[in-house]
Scaffold this motif. Structure first.
Motif, PDB file in Angstrom:
ATOM      1  N   VAL A  52       0.866  -1.171   0.000  1.00  0.00           N
ATOM      2  CA  VAL A  52       0.000   0.000   0.000  1.00  0.00           C
ATOM      3  C   VAL A  52       0.906   1.226   0.000  1.00  0.00           C
ATOM      4  N   LEU A  53       0.860   1.957  -1.103  1.00  0.00           N
ATOM      5  CA  LEU A  53       1.711   3.127  -1.268  1.00  0.00           C
ATOM      6  C   LEU A  53       0.850   4.378  -1.195  1.00  0.00           C
ATOM      7  N   VAL A  54       1.200   5.276  -0.315  1.00  0.00           N
ATOM      8  CA  VAL A  54       0.507   6.561  -0.266  1.00  0.00           C
ATOM      9  C   VAL A  54       1.365   7.598  -0.973  1.00  0.00           C
ATOM     10  N   VAL A  55       0.737   8.347  -1.888  1.00  0.00           N
ATOM     11  CA  VAL A  55       1.416   9.422  -2.609  1.00  0.00           C
ATOM     12  C   VAL A  55       0.866  10.740  -2.094  1.00  0.00           C
ATOM     13  N   ILE A  56       1.765  11.614  -1.689  1.00  0.00           N
ATOM     14  CA  ILE A  56       1.371  12.853  -1.056  1.00  0.00           C
ATOM     15  C   ILE A  56       2.193  13.974  -1.679  1.00  0.00           C
ATOM     16  N   GLY A  57       1.664  15.182  -1.671  1.00  0.00           N
ATOM     17  CA  GLY A  57       2.424  16.293  -2.228  1.00  0.00           C
ATOM     18  C   GLY A  57       1.514  17.444  -2.585  1.00  0.00           C
ATOM     19  N   PRO A  58       2.120  18.626  -2.788  1.00  0.00           N
ATOM     20  CA  PRO A  58       1.311  19.808  -3.061  1.00  0.00           C
ATOM     21  C   PRO A  58       0.492  19.669  -4.331  1.00  0.00           C
ATOM     22  N   SER A  59      -0.556  20.480  -4.413  1.00  0.00           N
ATOM     23  CA  SER A  59      -1.378  20.542  -5.606  1.00  0.00           C
ATOM     24  C   SER A  59      -0.509  20.921  -6.802  1.00  0.00           C
ATOM     25  N   GLY A  60      -0.699  20.224  -7.903  1.00  0.00           N
ATOM     26  CA  GLY A  60       0.067  20.515  -9.110  1.00  0.00           C
ATOM     27  C   GLY A  60       1.389  19.784  -9.197  1.00  0.00           C
ATOM     28  N   SER A  61       1.672  18.904  -8.227  1.00  0.00           N
ATOM     29  CA  SER A  61       2.976  18.232  -8.237  1.00  0.00           C
ATOM     30  C   SER A  61       3.022  17.023  -9.174  1.00  0.00           C
ATOM     31  N   GLY A  62       1.877  16.642  -9.740  1.00  0.00           N
ATOM     32  CA  GLY A  62       1.885  15.561 -10.726  1.00  0.00           C
ATOM     33  C   GLY A  62       1.292  14.247 -10.241  1.00  0.00           C
ATOM     34  N   LYS A  63       0.642  14.264  -9.088  1.00  0.00           N
ATOM     35  CA  LYS A  63       0.112  13.029  -8.501  1.00  0.00           C
ATOM     36  C   LYS A  63      -0.973  12.404  -9.391  1.00  0.00           C
ATOM     37  N   SER A  64      -1.906  13.238  -9.847  1.00  0.00           N
ATOM     38  CA  SER A  64      -2.977  12.699 -10.697  1.00  0.00           C
ATOM     39  C   SER A  64      -2.425  12.225 -12.031  1.00  0.00           C
ATOM     40  N   THR A  65      -1.482  12.990 -12.582  1.00  0.00           N
ATOM     41  CA  THR A  65      -0.879  12.587 -13.855  1.00  0.00           C
ATOM     42  C   THR A  65      -0.181  11.241 -13.698  1.00  0.00           C
ATOM     43  N   LEU A  66       0.469  11.048 -12.579  1.00  0.00           N
ATOM     44  CA  LEU A  66       1.124   9.766 -12.307  1.00  0.00           C
ATOM     45  C   LEU A  66       0.099   8.627 -12.318  1.00  0.00           C
ATOM     46  N   CYS A  67      -1.005   8.805 -11.607  1.00  0.00           N
ATOM     47  CA  CYS A  67      -2.055   7.778 -11.582  1.00  0.00           C
ATOM     48  C   CYS A  67      -2.597   7.528 -12.981  1.00  0.00           C
ATOM     49  N   ARG A  68      -2.858   8.612 -13.702  1.00  0.00           N
ATOM     50  CA  ARG A  68      -3.451   8.472 -15.031  1.00  0.00           C
ATOM     51  C   ARG A  68      -2.474   7.806 -15.994  1.00  0.00           C
ATOM     52  N   ALA A  69      -1.191   8.051 -15.798  1.00  0.00           N
ATOM     53  CA  ALA A  69      -0.193   7.408 -16.654  1.00  0.00           C
ATOM     54  C   ALA A  69      -0.161   5.899 -16.382  1.00  0.00           C
ATOM     55  N   ILE A  70      -0.286   5.524 -15.115  1.00  0.00           N
ATOM     56  CA  ILE A  70      -0.241   4.099 -14.759  1.00  0.00           C
ATOM     57  C   ILE A  70      -1.437   3.371 -15.371  1.00  0.00           C
ATOM     58  N   ASN A  71      -2.524   4.093 -15.555  1.00  0.00           N
ATOM     59  CA  ASN A  71      -3.718   3.512 -16.162  1.00  0.00           C
ATOM     60  C   ASN A  71      -3.807   3.824 -17.648  1.00  0.00           C
ATOM     61  N   ARG A  72      -2.770   4.480 -18.189  1.00  0.00           N
ATOM     62  CA  ARG A  72      -2.733   4.879 -19.599  1.00  0.00           C
ATOM     63  C   ARG A  72      -3.915   5.752 -20.017  1.00  0.00           C
ATOM     64  N   LEU A  73      -4.480   6.462 -19.042  1.00  0.00           N
ATOM     65  CA  LEU A  73      -5.444   7.500 -19.405  1.00  0.00           C
ATOM     66  C   LEU A  73      -4.665   8.685 -19.936  1.00  0.00           C
ATOM     67  N   GLU A  74      -3.352   8.653 -19.717  1.00  0.00           N
ATOM     68  CA  GLU A  74      -2.431   9.700 -20.155  1.00  0.00           C
ATOM     69  C   GLU A  74      -1.233   8.998 -20.772  1.00  0.00           C
ATOM     70  N   THR A  75      -0.750   9.495 -21.889  1.00  0.00           N
ATOM     71  CA  THR A  75       0.458   8.917 -22.484  1.00  0.00           C
ATOM     72  C   THR A  75       1.678   9.478 -21.753  1.00  0.00           C
ATOM     73  N   ILE A  76       2.818   8.825 -21.927  1.00  0.00           N
ATOM     74  CA  ILE A  76       4.063   9.367 -21.376  1.00  0.00           C
ATOM     75  C   ILE A  76       5.023   9.646 -22.532  1.00  0.00           C
TER      76      ILE A  76
END
Ligand code: ADP
Ligand code: MG
Length: 263
Positions: A52-76
């Motif tokens: 269980v990994l918790v990802v934490i950080g300020p708004s705009g730091s890329g957390k959602s993009t990271l999740c979306r990339a792992i699900n390929r909702l976003e390309t890298i």
């Protein structure tokens, strides 16, 4: 008989990491830009089975993009992402199959507004996994029971509270039998009194051994359930540590500064 009378010292308590399995989600050298904005910078991250990994950080730091990339909702742009040893392809049938291995729960519950709670949960298994309808229904009802919504199956999403809808979203993701569950700030759109009913379901899932990546600032959850906390800032992983260590003794200035604002 010279049997020892002094008991041997107890073996060292096993580290919690000993419970974890092999790598399940692997990111290597992942970079992502939105125009000139460098949103993910050289991300290397491995999540092991059962972790269980918790990802934490300020708004705009890329957390959602990271999740979306792992699900390929976003390309890298560069780098690789593999789920259970399988590199994520760009597109096609194979992508759909691998994506189904990754369950996703968003901040906004994203239920289908014009379908019943039951249909929301059975739709994916029937359409994507080709599960027979009767079987999908039986399992959906069991999952809804598990998240405490068993008696609401015939209602429409709008008839449920936010906390209930988010629990349906969790049941819907679980119905696909994902190998890993991603949660992107699953409680931040909820009224305060509904946060715990969602976190409780997530803690239970964690205890059952589900592999989870959870973007959240809920420290209670991190302390109860996380093996590891990753702190992101400006698209980079700045620091990672077990939750207790991270929250009591953050090493980087960015993390200290961030924690001083949310604590
Ligand atoms: P977080 O989830 O940590 O708040 P995000 O991953 O949502 O961060 O966003 C990281 C950065 O990328 C932010 O500056 C955001 O404005 C930007 N961003 C996110 N999505 C897009 C997009 N589709 N197009 C352009 N910029 C985006
Ligand atoms: Mg976000």
């Amino acid at each position: 008989d010279a049997s020892p009378t002094t008991p041997s010292p107890p073996p060292d308590a096993p580290s919690r990491d000993d419970e974890l399995g092999p790598p399940l989600v692997e990111l290597h050298g992942v970079n992502k830009h939105f125009g000139d904005l460098h949103v993910l910078r050289d991300i290397d991250l491995t999540v092991r089975r059962g972790e269980v990994l918790v990802v934490i950080g300020p708004s705009g730091s890329g957390k959602s993009t990271l999740c979306r990339a792992i699900n390929r909702l976003e390309t890298i742009d560069t780098g690789t992402i593999a789920i259970d040893g399988q590199p994520l392809p760009e597109e096609g049938k194979e992508l759909a199959r691998l994506r189904a291995d990754v369950g996703m729960v968003f901040q906004s519950f994203n239920l289908f507004a014009h379908k019943t709670i039951l249909d929301n949960v059975t739709l994916g298994p029937v359409k994507v996994r080709r599960t027979r309808s009767a079987e999908a229904k039986k399992e959906a009802l069991a999952l809804l029971d598990r998240v405490g919504i068993g008696n609401q199956a015939d209602k429409m999403p709008a008839q449920l509270s936010g906390g209930q809808q988010q629990r349906v979203a969790i049941a819907r993701a679980l119905a696909m039998h994902p190998k890993v569950m991603l949660f992107d700030e699953p409680t931040s759109a909820l009224d305060p009194e509904m946060i715990n009913e969602v976190l409780d379901v997530m803690v239970a899932l964690a205890k059952e051994g589900m592999t989870m990546i959870v973007v959240t600032h809920e420290m209670g959850f991190a302390r109860k359930a996380a093996h590891r906390v990753v702190f992101m800032a400006d698209g980079q992983i700045v620091e990672e540590a077990p939750p207790e260590e991270f929250f009591t003794n953050p090493k980087s200035h960015r993390a200290q500064d961030f924690l001083s604002k949310i604590l």
